[in-house]
Scaffold this motif. Structure first.
Motif, short mmCIF file in Angstrom:
data_model
loop_
_atom_site.label_atom_id
_atom_site.label_comp_id
_atom_site.label_asym_id
_atom_site.label_seq_id
_atom_site.Cartn_x
_atom_site.Cartn_y
_atom_site.Cartn_z
N CYS A 227 0.92 -1.17 -0.02
CA CYS A 227 -0.03 -0.20 -0.04
C CYS A 227 0.77 1.34 0.00
O CYS A 227 1.91 1.38 1.10
N CYS B 133 -6.23 -1.82 0.32
CA CYS B 133 -5.35 -2.07 1.49
C CYS B 133 -6.38 -2.84 2.77
O CYS B 133 -7.48 -2.22 3.17
N CYS C 110 -5.62 2.62 7.93
CA CYS C 110 -4.94 3.28 6.81
C CYS C 110 -6.21 4.16 5.99
O CYS C 110 -7.12 3.75 5.75
ZN LIG Z 1 -2.56 1.23 3.53
#
Ligand SMILES: [Zn+2]
Length: 423
Positions: A32, A70, A75
Motif C-alpha cells: 500500500c 489496503c 489506513c
Molecule cells: Zn494502507
C-alpha cells in the motif's frame, strides 16, 4: 515483443484496421502506498491506449488495470488503481507514442492531421502530446547558450483575412549557431523591447552584433537595451530596398504612359525581371533587350534612373574594402537624394538614415543570411500547419523544428540488413 518492462501480453487479435493487444502488469505482490501493508487485489478495469503502429497497423493496447485494496483498517488509502511511467494518466497515447508525435510534428514538421490519422486518434490528442513532450525541450535553458551575434527578422504569422490584417511575428536568431532563439508576437518596438527586457542582463551584455532589416521599429526596440552592440543592416534587405524602388517607378511609369497596369506585351513589363537581375549576370542579348525595353517604355528615363540607383546599391556589396564601400554608399545616397524621381529620392533618404548600420556589415561581416534560410524552415512549418490560430502552437512548432532542440536519444540504431546483391 511489447517493449514495455513490467508488462506481459495476454492476447493479440487483429482486425483489418488495427492490432489489439491485451496486456497486464506482472506485479503480484504490491504494498500500500500509504502504509506499506501488502495489498489485496480488488478487480480490474480495462483502459485503452494508442501505441506506436505495429506491422503497418495502428496498435490498441487494452490494459486490464488492477485495482488494489489496503487491508489495514486505520489506513486512509482504501483502494487505488495501478499506474506505470510508460502511460500518462491524462492521455490516450502511450508515452512513447506521444514522444513520437512530438518528434514527427516538431522535428520533421509533419502535419498534425497526418499523425492523427496514422495513429487513429484525434487532432487534439496529437497536439496535446506535442505540447506535453515539446514544451520542456523548448524551455530547456541548455537550448540557447550565450549568443554573440543576434539576428532580428520579421516574419508573417497570419495572412490577412476579412477579419484582420496580416499579423506579424518577430524571429530572434542566433546567427552563429543558426538556430531560432524565440518567436514573439508582433513586430513593433514594444514587442521587441519587452522581449529584451525579459532576458538576463549578462546575456544581453554578451551580444556583440545585432543584424536587423531596415525597420525603424526594430531600431527603436533595440535602443537603450543593446546600445553596446554593433548594429548591422542586413544586406539582403538593403538590396531589396533598391529592387522595390525600381519596381515602384516601373509600375508608375507604366501606368502613366499606358493608362493601365503591366500587361504581357508592355515593353517595361517584359523586362521587369531582367532589370532586377544583377548586371554581372546579364548577358549580351539580355542587356540589349533591357535597353530596348527602356527606350520604348521609359520616355523620361525615370525607370533607367531607378535601375541605376538599384545597381549602385548592389555595388556597395561588391566592394570588399570598407573604405571603398563607404565611398560607394555615400555617392549612392547623394545621387539618389538629388534625383528628381520621388521614389529614388526616398530611397536615398532611407539609405542615409541607415548609413552607419549598412557600413557595419563590411566591418563585422554580419548578415541575416542564416535567418533567411531559417525563414524557409518557418515556411515549411506554416505549410504543415495550414495557418495557425494559436500563436503558442506556432511558436512551439517553429522552435521544435528550427530552435536547436536537444532531442532525447531514441533507442540505439538497429543492426542493418544488407541489400541482397543481384546475381
Ligand atoms: Zn494502507
Amino acid at each position: 515483443m511489447l517493449g514495455l518492462p513490467g508488462f506481459r501480453v495476454l492476447d493479440v487479435h487483429e482486425s483489418p484496421t488495427e492490432l489489439v493487444i491485451e496486456i497486464e502488469t506482472i506485479a503480484e505482490l504490491v504494498g500500500c502506498p500509504g502504509c506499506g501493508v501488502v495489498a489485496r487485489a480488488h478487480g480490474r478495469t480495462a483502459v485503452e491506449y494508442r501505441d506506436l503502429a505495429a506491422f503497418g497497423r495502428p496498435a490498441r493496447l487494452v490494459w486490464g488495470k488492477r485495482r488494489w485494496r489496503c487491508e489495514e483498517p486505520r489506513c486512509e488509502e482504501i483502494t487505488w488503481t495501478e499506474s506505470s511511467p510508460a502511460f500518462s494518466a491524462r492521455c490516450v497515447l502511450t508515452n512513447r507514442a506521444g514522444a513520437e508525435c512530438c518528434r514527427q510534428v516538431g522535428r520533421n514538421a509533419r502535419p498534425v492531421t497526418q499523425m492523427a490519422a496514422e495513429l487513429g486518434v484525434c487532432w487534439d490528442t496529437v497536439m496535446d502530446a506535442v505540447r506535453e513532450h515539446g514544451e520542456p525541450l523548448v524551455d530547456d535553458p541548455e537550448r540557447v547558450g550565450q549568443v554573440t551575434a543576434l539576428g532580428v527578422d520579421e516574419t508573417s504569422w497570419l495572412t490577412a483575412t476579412k477579419d484582420h490584417p496580416t499579423l506579424f511575428a518577430t524571429g530572434l536568431v542566433d546567427l552563429q549557431a543558426k538556430v531560432v532563439i524565440d518567436v514573439i508576437r508582433g513586430n513593433s518596438a514594444t514587442d521587441l523591447g519587452s522581449w529584451l527586457d525579459r532576458q538576463p542582463p549578462e546575456w544581453l551584455a554578451g551580444v556583440r552584433v545585432v543584424a536587423t532589416d531596415l525597420a525603424e521599429s526594430y531600431r527603436a526596440g533595440l535602443d537603450g537595451r543593446l546600445d553596446h552592440a554593433i548594429r548591422v543592416a542586413d544586406p539582403f534587405h538593403v538590396v531589396r530596398l533598391g529592387n522595390r524602388c525600381l519596381d515602384q517607378v516601373r509600375r508608375r511609369v507604366q501606368n502613366q504612359t499606358l493608362g493601365h497596369r503591366g500587361r504581357k506585351k508592355d515593353p517595361l513589363y517584359r523586362i521587369r525581371k531582367l532589370m532586377l537581375t544583377g548586371t554581372e549576370r546579364l548577358e549580351g542579348p539580355g542587356l540589349e533587350r533591357m535597353l530596348l525595353g527602356l527606350r520604348l517604355g521609359d520616355p523620361d528615363q525615370e525607370v533607367l534612373g531607378a535601375w541605376l540607383a538599384k545597381e549602385s546599391v548592389r555595388d556597395v556589396y561588391l566592394a570588399d574594402d570598407p573604405a571603398d564601400a563607404e565611398l560607394l554608399l555615400d555617392k549612392t545616397i547623394e545621387g539618389c537624394r538629388a534625383d528628381p524621381v520621388p521614389e529614388v529620392g526616398s530611397l536615398g533618404r532611407t539609405l542615409g538614415r541607415w548609413r552607419t548600420e549598412i557600413l557595419n556589415h563590411h566591418t563585422t561581416g554580419a548578415s541575416n543570411g542564416p535567418t533567411e534560410g531559417l525563414n524557409l524552415l518557418i515556411k515549411k512549418v506554416k505549410r504543415a500547419g495550414h495557418g495557425f490560430r494559436s500563436f503558442a502552437n506556432y511558436r512551439l512548432r517553429i522552435l521544435l523544428h528550427a530552435g536547436g532542440v536537444n532531442w532525447p536519444a531514441q533507442r540505439p540504431p538497429a543492426p542493418r540488413i544488407r541489400t541482397r546483391s543481384p546475381r
